[in-house]
Design a protein around this motif. Structure first.
Motif, short mmCIF file in Angstrom:
data_model
loop_
_atom_site.label_atom_id
_atom_site.label_comp_id
_atom_site.label_asym_id
_atom_site.label_seq_id
_atom_site.Cartn_x
_atom_site.Cartn_y
_atom_site.Cartn_z
N ARG A 164 -7.04 5.94 -0.35
CA ARG A 164 -8.48 5.94 -0.62
C ARG A 164 -8.84 7.08 -1.59
NH1 ARG A 164 -9.99 6.13 4.31
NH2 ARG A 164 -10.28 3.89 4.67
N LEU A 184 -9.35 -4.49 0.83
CA LEU A 184 -10.52 -4.06 0.06
C LEU A 184 -11.80 -4.61 0.65
CD1 LEU A 184 -11.37 -2.55 -2.56
CD2 LEU A 184 -11.30 -4.78 -3.72
N GLN A 229 -3.96 6.91 -10.20
CA GLN A 229 -4.87 6.24 -9.29
C GLN A 229 -4.34 4.84 -8.99
OE1 GLN A 229 -8.48 6.96 -11.83
NE2 GLN A 229 -9.38 7.59 -9.89
N SER A 260 -8.00 6.02 -5.12
CA SER A 260 -8.42 4.68 -5.53
C SER A 260 -9.11 4.68 -6.89
CB SER A 260 -9.38 4.09 -4.48
OG SER A 260 -9.87 2.83 -4.92
N LEU A 263 -11.72 0.82 1.75
CA LEU A 263 -10.50 0.17 2.22
C LEU A 263 -10.56 0.16 3.74
CD1 LEU A 263 -7.83 1.94 -0.02
CD2 LEU A 263 -8.85 -0.31 -0.41
N LYS A 269 -5.00 1.00 -8.43
CA LYS A 269 -5.89 -0.14 -8.60
C LYS A 269 -5.42 -1.22 -7.62
CE LYS A 269 -7.51 -3.73 -11.72
NZ LYS A 269 -7.20 -4.54 -12.91
N TRP A 270 -6.16 -1.35 -6.55
CA TRP A 270 -5.81 -2.32 -5.51
C TRP A 270 -5.61 -3.70 -6.14
CZ3 TRP A 270 -7.81 -6.85 -3.64
CH2 TRP A 270 -7.41 -7.25 -2.37
N THR A 301 0.83 -1.21 0.00
CA THR A 301 0.00 0.00 0.00
C THR A 301 0.86 1.25 0.00
OG1 THR A 301 -1.79 -1.13 1.19
CG2 THR A 301 -1.74 1.27 1.32
#
Length: 260
Positions: free
Chosen positions: A206, A238, A108, A209, A232, A110-111, A89
């Motif tokens: 966040r 997530l 951005q 995201s 999150l 993208k988890w 993270t």
């Protein structure tokens, strides 16, 4: 092409010790081998060309020689090993901050470990632990598309570069040394947030995201899960709202796809 300058990066980006190789199979494999041979944390290996770079699920990271940034950091974060997964993270946030510092772009996340520009992937990272004679270390591999103008057909609709993401693509390529220095500074700064500053870091993630609010399909342990990404949690995991109204928290996923 302006080559990467290991000496200048080492001098200006303490505490990192930067090494640049012209070509290698994988900088992450090289960093792991260095760790097993007794190398101390703080080593960063950049490659002008990689023949076997990889991402999650053994996907290959393809890039033309001398155009982008492909590197791996050998790290021993200060804090319990149980918290080291947070570095994914923090590293994604560091990549975003470096891009924002150097260019008028809005990346951005993208988890869990990709960075997007205009709905296309511009960067990816992969963190892996390695056990050495002096204790555990973290091998953090990062790829950032900087000056690439063309991608293979299978990636053309899904990948982009910093150069291509600008409103008007410049004729002259970016000096990757400036970007590399910014990345190393931000990565060092984010490492310090592993414990006390992590909640604030999650808030910053966040805000950047790419997933939140989207309907997605995730693959977890070989099974597909459908839901809407809603938040999150405090660990950066997530939170999904499932079709039956329940919530599920994902700490990792083999793949994430938006449902159109």
């Amino acid at each position: 092409m302006i080559p990467l300058d290991a000496s200048s990066l080492t001098t200006n980006c303490q505490p990192w010790r930067v090494r640049v190789v012209e070509e290698t199979g994988s900088t992450s494999d090289d960093a792991r081998a260095a760790a097993m041979a007794g190398e101390e944390p703080g080593l960063v290996i950049f490659a002008e060309a990689q023949t076997a770079g990889r991402g999650r699920r053994e996907n290959r990271w393809q890039a033309p020689a001398g155009k982008d940034l492909m590197f791996t950091l050998l790290m021993r974060p200060e804090g319990p090993v149980a918290l080291w997964p947070r570095m994914t993270t923090l590293a994604a946030l560091a990549i975003c901050k470096a891009i924002e510092e150097e260019l008028p772009l809005s990346p951005q996340i993208k988890w869990p470990n990709d960075v997007y520009l205009r709905d296309r992937k511009v960067s990816g990272l992969l963190a892996e632990a390695v056990i050495t004679q002096t204790g555990p270390m973290l091998v953090l591999g990062i790829g950032l598309n900087v000056n690439t103008r063309e991608f293979p057909p299978e990636l053309a609709g899904a990948a982009t570069s910093l150069l291509l993401s600008l409103p008007q693509s410049p004729v002259i390529e970016f000096d990757r040394n400036d970007l590399a220095a910014s990345l190393l500074r931000h990565l060092h700064e984010q490492m310090g947030r592993l414990e006390d500053g992590f909640l604030e870091a999650v808030s910053e993630v966040r805000e950047r995201s790419w997933l939140l609010g989207r309907q997605i399909r995730a693959t977890v342990d070989g099974a597909e899960i459908y839901g809407r990404a809603v938040d999150l949690d405090l660990e950066g995991h997530l939170r999904l709202a499932l079709p039956d109204g329940s919530l599920r928290t994902l700490s990792s996923a083999e793949s994430i796809r938006q449902v159109v």
